[in-house]
Scaffold this motif. Structure first.
Motif, PDB file in Angstrom:
ATOM      1  N   GLY A  79      -6.003  -0.420   1.908  1.00 17.87           N
ATOM      2  CA  GLY A  79      -5.652  -0.834   0.551  1.00 17.87           C
ATOM      3  C   GLY A  79      -6.862  -0.890  -0.353  1.00 17.87           C
ATOM      4  O   GLY A  79      -6.814  -0.454  -1.509  1.00 17.87           O
ATOM      5  N   ALA A  80      -7.979  -1.420   0.166  1.00 22.23           N
ATOM      6  CA  ALA A  80      -9.191  -1.530  -0.643  1.00 22.23           C
ATOM      7  C   ALA A  80      -9.747  -0.157  -1.005  1.00 22.23           C
ATOM      8  O   ALA A  80     -10.143   0.086  -2.154  1.00 22.23           O
ATOM      9  CB  ALA A  80     -10.251  -2.336   0.114  1.00 22.23           C
ATOM     10  N   THR A 132       0.824  -1.204   0.000  1.00 20.70           N
ATOM     11  CA  THR A 132       0.000   0.000   0.000  1.00 20.70           C
ATOM     12  C   THR A 132       0.857   1.253   0.000  1.00 20.70           C
ATOM     13  O   THR A 132       0.625   2.194  -0.782  1.00 20.70           O
ATOM     14  CB  THR A 132      -0.932  -0.001   1.225  1.00 20.70           C
ATOM     15  OG1 THR A 132      -1.750  -1.172   1.201  1.00 20.70           O
ATOM     16  CG2 THR A 132      -1.827   1.223   1.230  1.00 20.70           C
ATOM     17  N   GLY A 156      -1.294   0.940  -9.446  1.00 26.37           N
ATOM     18  CA  GLY A 156      -2.532   0.178  -9.583  1.00 26.37           C
ATOM     19  C   GLY A 156      -2.340  -1.307  -9.327  1.00 26.37           C
ATOM     20  O   GLY A 156      -3.093  -1.907  -8.542  1.00 26.37           O
ATOM     21  N   TYR A 202      -8.097   4.944  -6.655  1.00 23.17           N
ATOM     22  CA  TYR A 202      -7.191   4.912  -7.802  1.00 23.17           C
ATOM     23  C   TYR A 202      -7.941   4.602  -9.091  1.00 23.17           C
ATOM     24  O   TYR A 202      -7.747   5.246 -10.120  1.00 23.17           O
ATOM     25  CB  TYR A 202      -6.098   3.865  -7.569  1.00 23.17           C
ATOM     26  CG  TYR A 202      -5.277   3.579  -8.809  1.00 23.17           C
ATOM     27  CD1 TYR A 202      -4.217   4.399  -9.154  1.00 23.17           C
ATOM     28  CD2 TYR A 202      -5.584   2.499  -9.640  1.00 23.17           C
ATOM     29  CE1 TYR A 202      -3.476   4.153 -10.295  1.00 23.17           C
ATOM     30  CE2 TYR A 202      -4.852   2.253 -10.778  1.00 23.17           C
ATOM     31  CZ  TYR A 202      -3.797   3.083 -11.108  1.00 23.17           C
ATOM     32  OH  TYR A 202      -3.078   2.848 -12.251  1.00 23.17           O
ATOM     33  N   ARG A 203      -8.820   3.608  -9.028  1.00 24.96           N
ATOM     34  CA  ARG A 203      -9.553   3.207 -10.229  1.00 24.96           C
ATOM     35  C   ARG A 203     -10.457   4.326 -10.727  1.00 24.96           C
ATOM     36  O   ARG A 203     -10.776   4.381 -11.916  1.00 24.96           O
ATOM     37  CB  ARG A 203     -10.392   1.960  -9.930  1.00 24.96           C
ATOM     38  CG  ARG A 203      -9.560   0.708  -9.727  1.00 24.96           C
ATOM     39  CD  ARG A 203     -10.432  -0.487  -9.391  1.00 24.96           C
ATOM     40  NE  ARG A 203      -9.637  -1.689  -9.209  1.00 24.96           N
ATOM     41  CZ  ARG A 203     -10.143  -2.873  -8.903  1.00 24.96           C
ATOM     42  NH1 ARG A 203     -11.449  -3.006  -8.733  1.00 24.96           N
ATOM     43  NH2 ARG A 203      -9.369  -3.919  -8.743  1.00 24.96           N
ATOM     44  N   ALA A 220       2.602   1.765  -3.316  1.00 23.81           N
ATOM     45  CA  ALA A 220       1.709   2.361  -4.309  1.00 23.81           C
ATOM     46  C   ALA A 220       1.600   3.870  -4.109  1.00 23.81           C
ATOM     47  O   ALA A 220       1.608   4.639  -5.083  1.00 23.81           O
ATOM     48  CB  ALA A 220       0.327   1.712  -4.233  1.00 23.81           C
ATOM     49  N   THR A 265      -5.819  -5.937  -2.522  1.00 24.88           N
ATOM     50  CA  THR A 265      -7.234  -6.323  -2.436  1.00 24.88           C
ATOM     51  C   THR A 265      -7.437  -7.808  -2.696  1.00 24.88           C
ATOM     52  O   THR A 265      -8.351  -8.422  -2.147  1.00 24.88           O
ATOM     53  CB  THR A 265      -8.086  -5.509  -3.425  1.00 24.88           C
ATOM     54  OG1 THR A 265      -7.670  -5.782  -4.764  1.00 24.88           O
ATOM     55  CG2 THR A 265      -7.938  -4.015  -3.140  1.00 24.88           C
ATOM     56  N   LEU A 272      -1.855  -2.004  -5.546  1.00 20.03           N
ATOM     57  CA  LEU A 272      -3.109  -1.912  -4.795  1.00 20.03           C
ATOM     58  C   LEU A 272      -4.044  -3.066  -5.137  1.00 20.03           C
ATOM     59  O   LEU A 272      -4.773  -3.574  -4.278  1.00 20.03           O
ATOM     60  CB  LEU A 272      -3.784  -0.575  -5.082  1.00 20.03           C
ATOM     61  CG  LEU A 272      -3.081   0.659  -4.516  1.00 20.03           C
ATOM     62  CD1 LEU A 272      -3.728   1.936  -5.024  1.00 20.03           C
ATOM     63  CD2 LEU A 272      -3.094   0.629  -2.987  1.00 20.03           C
ATOM     64  N   GLN A 273      -4.029  -3.485  -6.390  1.00 23.77           N
ATOM     65  CA  GLN A 273      -4.867  -4.604  -6.801  1.00 23.77           C
ATOM     66  C   GLN A 273      -4.451  -5.876  -6.075  1.00 23.77           C
ATOM     67  O   GLN A 273      -5.301  -6.667  -5.630  1.00 23.77           O
ATOM     68  CB  GLN A 273      -4.750  -4.803  -8.308  1.00 23.77           C
ATOM     69  CG  GLN A 273      -5.691  -5.854  -8.876  1.00 23.77           C
ATOM     70  CD  GLN A 273      -5.630  -5.908 -10.404  1.00 23.77           C
ATOM     71  OE1 GLN A 273      -5.307  -4.921 -11.050  1.00 23.77           O
ATOM     72  NE2 GLN A 273      -5.923  -7.059 -10.947  1.00 23.77           N
ATOM     73  N   CYS A 289      -7.485   1.527  -3.522  1.00 26.24           N
ATOM     74  CA  CYS A 289      -7.633   0.890  -4.831  1.00 26.24           C
ATOM     75  C   CYS A 289      -8.870   1.427  -5.542  1.00 26.24           C
ATOM     76  O   CYS A 289      -8.839   1.729  -6.742  1.00 26.24           O
ATOM     77  CB  CYS A 289      -7.714  -0.622  -4.666  1.00 26.24           C
ATOM     78  SG  CYS A 289      -7.656  -1.536  -6.231  1.00 26.24           S
ATOM     79  N   GLN A 290      -9.974   1.569  -4.808  1.00 25.64           N
ATOM     80  CA  GLN A 290     -11.190   2.146  -5.391  1.00 25.64           C
ATOM     81  C   GLN A 290     -10.948   3.577  -5.856  1.00 25.64           C
ATOM     82  O   GLN A 290     -11.367   3.969  -6.951  1.00 25.64           O
ATOM     83  CB  GLN A 290     -12.319   2.106  -4.366  1.00 25.64           C
ATOM     84  CG  GLN A 290     -12.889   0.728  -4.096  1.00 25.64           C
ATOM     85  CD  GLN A 290     -13.741   0.226  -5.253  1.00 25.64           C
ATOM     86  OE1 GLN A 290     -14.237   1.008  -6.052  1.00 25.64           O
ATOM     87  NE2 GLN A 290     -13.892  -1.075  -5.359  1.00 25.64           N
TER      88      GLN A 290
END
Length: 382
Positions: free
Chosen positions: A329-330, A297, A313, A336-337, A300, A320, A316-317, A333-334
């Motif tokens: 991290g989750a 994490t 990305g 980031y996306r 990233a 998750t 972080l993926q 990741c959201q």
């Protein structure tokens, strides 16, 4: 398995499907094979340009469209394009090509405006249109809409960005993700386990020392901890060098051992640049469990701070996928996306300050980063 890529630096306006294809390896970090790549087409003052993209295995495409549709739809002000990349002849890909044609925004959350087929992404490789709006003369919104060849990949802006960062896209996704694979060549699993336990003990003792200290002594304890972390992050010349330095790895493990210590150093790690990222990646390879999750994490975040997110990305993926209960991290990741890179950086900085104030004994007005509820991540999580 899905692979997502978002980028804050817009590439030049699109001119041909071939130019879009040429940019894909530089955006993903590898050359996709047996894949469907979905690309959001966004609006800029200079015309349409590439937005976020998502890659899925051909065999998984129909089952994962609902997961990637929100990301694409949010940024697709001009539309969504799809690229079917496979060595198989089209006669054997009828099911997936018909499915791409049948996608409807109301039912699946995304509508494909046009789709092309190419056997591979290499210079001069041909592509052909599977479906899309074509004028009577065979032309479409871009030049060479119906068919053409892929231009030199070295001229693609995304590939030039890779070269600027001394990165060459891998031949496939497995090679690309292998950079994060567990395993330290210079420290065996048992030694790493011992270091990790020592780090957890040290982090626990340190927090106890801070809790019983008062006034200037408490502030000195916190400041020295942050100064030591800053120093350690500046000592590394490469990931391999960091993997060999057990003292640096042990220091890093103390920060990663608890949410409390992690939140204190998160901003320093994010701003540590390439040397800091190297140490965090070495820690992610060396340790398991929460330490690995926190290392990936923070790695990233260090990548995002450099505005070079090709590795952010995927890191972080992995968090998750390997650690579904790791909330920070989750949420990151959201975010980031959804392309909230700048807001993620701002929230991390603010959260670290609040964590410091809380450790100092000040009562923050809002939750600290340890509560892992940064506003951009919260909005992205929906």
């Amino acid at each position: 398995m899905n692979t997502f890529s978002t980028h804050t630096d817009r590439t030049p306006p699109i001119t041909t499907p071939g130019h879009l294809l040429a940019n894909i390896p530089g955006l993903l970090g590898f050359y996709p094979t047996e894949s469907v790549v979905f690309m959001a087409i966004d609006t800029t003052p200079r015309g349409p340009a590439m937005g976020p993209l998502a890659r899925v295995d051909i065999t998984d495409a129909q089952g994962t469209i609902t997961d990637i549709a929100p990301l694409l739809a949010e940024h697709a002000r001009e539309g969504v394009f799809a690229f079917l990349i496979s060595k198989q002849p089209l006669t054997e890909l009828r099911e997936v090509s018909h499915w791409l044609y049948s996608l409807d925004r109301a039912e699946d959350g995304v509508e494909i405006d046009a789709a092309w087929y190419a056997q591979e992404i290499t210079q001069n490789a041909p592509y052909i249109l599977l479906h899309g709006t074509v004028n009577a003369d065979g032309s479409g919104p871009m030049k060479k809409w119906v068919e053409g060849t892929i231009p030199a990949l070295t001229d693609a802006p995304s590939m030039r960005s890779c070269v600027d960062h001394n990165v060459v896209p891998e031949l496939n996704r497995e090679d690309f993700f292998s950079v994060f694979a567990p395993g330290n060549s210079y420290l065996d699993a048992e030694e790493a386990k011992v270091l990790a336990q020592q780090a957890r003990d040290s982090a626990t003792r340190y927090r106890e020392q801070v809790a019983v200290a008062h006034g200037k002594k408490r502030k000195d304890l916190l400041d020295h901890f942050l100064e030591d972390a800053q120093w350690a992050l500046e000592q590394v010349a490469s990931v391999e060098e960091a993997e060999q330095d057990s003292k640096l790895l042990e220091s890093c493990a103390v920060w990663l051992a608890t949410t409390w210590t992690r939140d204190l150093v998160v901003d320093i790690c994010a701003k540590a640049g390439e040397s800091g990222a190297d140490l965090l990646l070495a820690a992610a390879r060396t340790f398991s469990g929460e330490l690995r999750a926190n290392a990936l994490t923070l790695f990233a975040l260090a990548q995002l701070e450099q505005e070079w997110d090709i590795l952010a990305g995927p890191a972080l993926q992995l968090v998750t996928e390997e650690f579904p209960s790791h909330r920070l991290g989750a949420l990151l990741c959201q975010a980031y996306r959804h392309g909230l890179h700048e807001k993620v950086r701002d929230s991390i900085h603010t959260g670290a300050l609040k964590a410091y104030d809380t450790a100092l004994g000040k009562e923050p007005k809002e939750k600290t980063l340890s509560a892992e509820r940064s506003e951009p991540a919260r909005r992205a999580a929906g």
